[in-house]
Write a protein that holds these residues in place. Sequence first.
Motif, PDB file in Angstrom:
ATOM      1  N   LEU A  44      42.428  35.003  43.530  1.00  0.00           N
ATOM      2  CA  LEU A  44      41.198  35.616  43.037  1.00  0.00           C
ATOM      3  C   LEU A  44      40.315  36.136  44.161  1.00  0.00           C
ATOM      4  O   LEU A  44      39.397  36.917  43.919  1.00  0.00           O
ATOM      5  CB  LEU A  44      40.410  34.604  42.196  1.00  0.00           C
ATOM      6  N   LEU A  45      40.569  35.688  45.378  1.00  0.00           N
ATOM      7  CA  LEU A  45      39.758  36.108  46.503  1.00  0.00           C
ATOM      8  C   LEU A  45      40.339  37.311  47.235  1.00  0.00           C
ATOM      9  O   LEU A  45      39.744  37.807  48.195  1.00  0.00           O
ATOM     10  CB  LEU A  45      39.588  34.942  47.492  1.00  0.00           C
ATOM     11  N   ASN A  46      41.488  37.804  46.775  1.00  0.00           N
ATOM     12  CA  ASN A  46      42.128  38.958  47.403  1.00  0.00           C
ATOM     13  C   ASN A  46      41.787  40.215  46.619  1.00  0.00           C
ATOM     14  O   ASN A  46      41.052  40.175  45.629  1.00  0.00           O
ATOM     15  CB  ASN A  46      43.648  38.735  47.472  1.00  0.00           C
ATOM     16  N   TYR A  47      42.329  41.334  47.043  1.00  0.00           N
ATOM     17  CA  TYR A  47      42.134  42.582  46.314  1.00  0.00           C
ATOM     18  C   TYR A  47      42.673  42.469  44.894  1.00  0.00           C
ATOM     19  O   TYR A  47      43.673  41.786  44.649  1.00  0.00           O
ATOM     20  CB  TYR A  47      42.839  43.744  47.024  1.00  0.00           C
ATOM     21  N   ARG A  73      36.396  55.286  44.350  1.00  0.00           N
ATOM     22  CA  ARG A  73      34.990  54.954  44.610  1.00  0.00           C
ATOM     23  C   ARG A  73      34.792  53.520  45.092  1.00  0.00           C
ATOM     24  O   ARG A  73      34.143  53.288  46.108  1.00  0.00           O
ATOM     25  CB  ARG A  73      34.160  55.157  43.333  1.00  0.00           C
ATOM     26  N   THR A  74      35.275  52.570  44.344  1.00  0.00           N
ATOM     27  CA  THR A  74      34.955  51.166  44.651  1.00  0.00           C
ATOM     28  C   THR A  74      36.185  50.260  44.713  1.00  0.00           C
ATOM     29  O   THR A  74      36.037  49.040  44.779  1.00  0.00           O
ATOM     30  CB  THR A  74      33.977  50.599  43.611  1.00  0.00           C
ATOM     31  N   ILE A  75      37.363  50.812  44.648  1.00  0.00           N
ATOM     32  CA  ILE A  75      38.650  50.100  44.672  1.00  0.00           C
ATOM     33  C   ILE A  75      38.855  49.290  43.402  1.00  0.00           C
ATOM     34  O   ILE A  75      39.795  49.506  42.658  1.00  0.00           O
ATOM     35  CB  ILE A  75      38.809  49.208  45.918  1.00  0.00           C
ATOM     36  N   HIS A  76      37.959  48.332  43.127  1.00  0.00           N
ATOM     37  CA  HIS A  76      38.056  47.572  41.874  1.00  0.00           C
ATOM     38  C   HIS A  76      36.777  46.779  41.670  1.00  0.00           C
ATOM     39  O   HIS A  76      36.012  46.530  42.602  1.00  0.00           O
ATOM     40  CB  HIS A  76      39.267  46.626  41.873  1.00  0.00           C
ATOM     41  N   THR A  77      36.541  46.386  40.430  1.00  0.00           N
ATOM     42  CA  THR A  77      35.445  45.472  40.112  1.00  0.00           C
ATOM     43  C   THR A  77      35.828  44.076  40.587  1.00  0.00           C
ATOM     44  O   THR A  77      37.009  43.706  40.561  1.00  0.00           O
ATOM     45  CB  THR A  77      35.180  45.469  38.592  1.00  0.00           C
ATOM     46  N   SER A  78      34.851  43.302  40.995  1.00  0.00           N
ATOM     47  CA  SER A  78      35.100  41.956  41.512  1.00  0.00           C
ATOM     48  C   SER A  78      36.054  41.164  40.611  1.00  0.00           C
ATOM     49  O   SER A  78      35.723  40.856  39.465  1.00  0.00           O
ATOM     50  CB  SER A  78      33.775  41.195  41.639  1.00  0.00           C
ATOM     51  N   THR A  79      37.229  40.852  41.137  1.00  0.00           N
ATOM     52  CA  THR A  79      38.191  40.033  40.393  1.00  0.00           C
ATOM     53  C   THR A  79      37.619  38.642  40.140  1.00  0.00           C
ATOM     54  O   THR A  79      37.874  38.026  39.106  1.00  0.00           O
ATOM     55  CB  THR A  79      39.513  39.914  41.171  1.00  0.00           C
ATOM     56  N   PHE A  80      36.842  38.175  41.075  1.00  0.00           N
ATOM     57  CA  PHE A  80      36.202  36.871  40.945  1.00  0.00           C
ATOM     58  C   PHE A  80      35.323  36.835  39.696  1.00  0.00           C
ATOM     59  O   PHE A  80      35.419  35.927  38.861  1.00  0.00           O
ATOM     60  CB  PHE A  80      35.379  36.614  42.211  1.00  0.00           C
ATOM     61  N   ASP A  81      34.442  37.831  39.550  1.00  0.00           N
ATOM     62  CA  ASP A  81      33.567  37.907  38.380  1.00  0.00           C
ATOM     63  C   ASP A  81      34.372  38.031  37.094  1.00  0.00           C
ATOM     64  O   ASP A  81      34.082  37.373  36.090  1.00  0.00           O
ATOM     65  CB  ASP A  81      32.627  39.111  38.507  1.00  0.00           C
TER      66      ASP A  81
END
Length: 496
Positions: free
Chosen positions: A160-163, A366-374
């Motif tokens: 979860l802490l990776n891309y 733009r942002t690669i991805h939304t926070s996977t953590f969230d």
Amino acid sequence: MFQDFKMVGDRPVAIQVKEYVKRLIIKSALQADQKLPSTREMSSLLKVSRNTVIAAYEGLEDDGFTYAVPGKGSYVTAAVGQLAADQAGADGSEAWRIDWKARMNEYAVSAVDMDLMKQGIRAKKGTISFTSIAPDEHLFDLGDVKRAFLDRMAIEGQVLLNYGYAKGYKPLIEYLMRYMENKGVDISGKDMLITSGFTEGFDIVLSALRPSTRRGAAICENPTHHTAIKNLKLQGFEITGIPMERDGIDVEQLEAVLQKQPDHFDLAYLTPSYHNPTGIVMSPAKRSAIIQLMMRYQIPVIEDGFNEELRYSGAHVAPLIATAGQGNGVIYIGSLSKVLFPGLRVGWVLADRSLIDNLESIKRARTIHTSTFDQSILYQYLLNGNFDKYVKKARLEYKRKYELTKGCCEDYLPEAVLSGDGGLHLFLTLPSQINARQLLEACTEQGVIFTPGDKFFIQEGEGTNTLRLGFSRVTDEDIKRGIQIIGEQLRSLPKI
């Protein structure tokens, strides 16, 4: 030197010492190749342990700010010292300065001009504020959120802490697809993109639908969500506003506008449920009529799923995307920010699969991805069955506040026409001769603020006699006292 070191907060002392010495080097108080005091001497100067200084010196060396000479001590790195000298203009040259205001393009200048947060009132401590329509954090079930976090970390941990993926966290997408299906949406041929809240999703959709060779043209309710107005204008869209009636947008006027300019509009932006700012819920008949009109004129609809869960009475009305059936002309943008936790910046776009494919690439660029953590915490929270329990509790509390606010408005502001069937706010239309900004100025002096309604209208000069009251984060006592003050100030305004 070294007499101004002060420990602050509860940060590790070694880090504070390291950063303190680093600042001295950057400011040229310590020169290139200058020897630092010994660890024993520095511990005495800063009144910290020697082990703390040893750890700080090791950190400085790791960061490239110092180097160690065996048997002699630690010295300032020459390159860092020279950089500090250059930055300070040690060679006699002037510091390099650019007039950034003069370099801002039209987009940047317009963003500032339409930034409500920068133009908003700076309320004094103790002010009764009806400006927010954020959820009440006292309702947040922190224990369930912590449990969701621990559960998900136990399952996936470091992953979860990776891309993550531009399209979104797959388990959450699958959950939200079922969630939308339970609202009556035909999900065949549709797909989903996870975004950082509604606003990012809206901006990405607009950037994909904006014409390349001319200004875009959009239809929306009038009044409407100020963030939508702002982003439409920033993306270069001309906006045509259609007035609201008690059960939603004026369909007859909408049809007249479309007949007059049948090939003019690129999209429509609509909020059918608990509309911001009016709080109106569009009737089922009007939802069907809207879909038929937009299908006839081939105008895609961006549906804002704002506050859909905060209904206080009656049956829930299916969203426009459900009314459209197997059709692919509606783009639904959803978010739980007004219901759950806005600090978890998670929203979604549900639309035709081919459109989502393009939006995914824009998102990645733009942002690669939304926070996977969230995303993962929200998913586990939903999976654990906490959402229904929370929404039930939130509805009861907000319904109580809604009825209290409505009752106070009826008692203290009988001149006002109220609208709002749910959600977190009420919209007031005052007699035509009243200017809500003048009223706000008078109320501010008495320690009460609200949102003047003209911000939500398309054209300047419209809605000057309207205001929005957000009650979600206001105590019962302040609701009563605040609305009483608004009523007193309203009646004290000079009569025209």
